[in-house]
Motif scaffolding. Structure first.
Motif, short mmCIF file in Angstrom:
data_model
loop_
_atom_site.label_atom_id
_atom_site.label_comp_id
_atom_site.label_asym_id
_atom_site.label_seq_id
_atom_site.Cartn_x
_atom_site.Cartn_y
_atom_site.Cartn_z
N GLU A 168 0.83 -1.21 0.00
CA GLU A 168 0.00 0.00 0.00
C GLU A 168 0.86 1.26 0.00
O GLU A 168 0.66 2.16 -0.81
CB GLU A 168 -0.92 0.00 1.22
CG GLU A 168 -1.78 1.23 1.34
CD GLU A 168 -2.85 1.34 0.28
OE1 GLU A 168 -3.24 2.48 -0.03
OE2 GLU A 168 -3.29 0.30 -0.25
N VAL A 169 1.82 1.31 0.91
CA VAL A 169 2.64 2.52 1.07
C VAL A 169 3.50 2.79 -0.17
O VAL A 169 3.74 3.94 -0.52
CB VAL A 169 3.49 2.41 2.35
CG1 VAL A 169 4.53 3.51 2.43
CG2 VAL A 169 2.59 2.44 3.58
N LEU A 170 3.92 1.75 -0.86
CA LEU A 170 4.74 1.95 -2.05
C LEU A 170 3.99 2.67 -3.17
O LEU A 170 4.61 3.22 -4.07
CB LEU A 170 5.29 0.61 -2.56
CG LEU A 170 6.41 0.01 -1.71
CD1 LEU A 170 6.82 -1.35 -2.25
CD2 LEU A 170 7.61 0.95 -1.63
N PRO B 164 8.57 10.69 0.45
CA PRO B 164 10.04 10.55 0.40
C PRO B 164 10.49 9.19 0.93
O PRO B 164 9.85 8.61 1.82
CB PRO B 164 10.55 11.67 1.31
CG PRO B 164 9.39 12.56 1.58
CD PRO B 164 8.15 11.79 1.31
N ASP B 165 11.58 8.71 0.40
CA ASP B 165 12.12 7.41 0.80
C ASP B 165 12.38 7.33 2.30
O ASP B 165 12.16 6.28 2.91
CB ASP B 165 13.42 7.10 0.06
CG ASP B 165 13.20 6.81 -1.41
OD1 ASP B 165 12.04 6.53 -1.81
OD2 ASP B 165 14.19 6.86 -2.18
N GLU B 166 12.84 8.42 2.90
CA GLU B 166 13.16 8.39 4.33
C GLU B 166 11.92 8.26 5.20
O GLU B 166 12.02 7.94 6.38
CB GLU B 166 13.99 9.60 4.76
CG GLU B 166 13.38 10.94 4.46
CD GLU B 166 13.69 11.48 3.07
OE1 GLU B 166 13.24 12.60 2.79
OE2 GLU B 166 14.36 10.80 2.27
N ALA B 167 10.74 8.46 4.64
CA ALA B 167 9.50 8.34 5.40
C ALA B 167 8.84 6.96 5.23
O ALA B 167 7.85 6.67 5.91
CB ALA B 167 8.52 9.43 4.98
N LEU B 168 9.37 6.13 4.37
CA LEU B 168 8.73 4.84 4.06
C LEU B 168 8.61 3.93 5.27
O LEU B 168 7.54 3.35 5.51
CB LEU B 168 9.47 4.12 2.94
CG LEU B 168 9.27 4.67 1.54
CD1 LEU B 168 10.17 3.93 0.54
CD2 LEU B 168 7.82 4.58 1.13
N ALA B 169 9.65 3.76 6.04
CA ALA B 169 9.62 2.83 7.17
C ALA B 169 8.54 3.21 8.18
O ALA B 169 7.76 2.37 8.62
CB ALA B 169 10.98 2.74 7.84
N ASP B 170 8.50 4.49 8.54
CA ASP B 170 7.50 4.94 9.51
C ASP B 170 6.09 4.82 8.94
O ASP B 170 5.16 4.45 9.65
CB ASP B 170 7.75 6.39 9.92
CG ASP B 170 8.99 6.53 10.80
OD1 ASP B 170 9.36 5.55 11.48
OD2 ASP B 170 9.59 7.63 10.80
N ALA B 171 5.95 5.10 7.66
CA ALA B 171 4.63 4.99 7.02
C ALA B 171 4.16 3.54 6.98
O ALA B 171 2.98 3.27 7.22
CB ALA B 171 4.68 5.58 5.62
N VAL B 172 5.06 2.62 6.71
CA VAL B 172 4.69 1.19 6.68
C VAL B 172 4.26 0.73 8.06
O VAL B 172 3.25 0.05 8.21
CB VAL B 172 5.86 0.33 6.14
CG1 VAL B 172 5.61 -1.16 6.40
CG2 VAL B 172 6.05 0.58 4.65
#
Length: 49
Positions: free
Chosen positions: A13-15, A20-28
């Motif tokens: 979903e998040v992809l 920004p790439d640096e926000a991906l982990a927290d968003a997941v």
């Protein structure tokens, strides 16, 4: 149910989001918690794991 069970779905979903790439982990982590049905209070605790 643990949010870990929703991580793959959350990643997929998040992809699709334009973030920004640096926000991906927290968003997941946050998305997996939401998908697991955590309340907003539990979400903050869950996302810190």
């Amino acid at each position: 149910m643990l949010y870990h069970n929703f991580l793959l779905d959350a990643v997929n979903e998040v992809l699709t989001w334009d973030i920004p790439d640096e926000a991906l982990a927290d968003a997941v982590k946050a998305q997996a918690c939401l998908m697991a049905g955590f309340s907003p209070e539990e979400l903050m605790e869950c996302a810190q794991d």
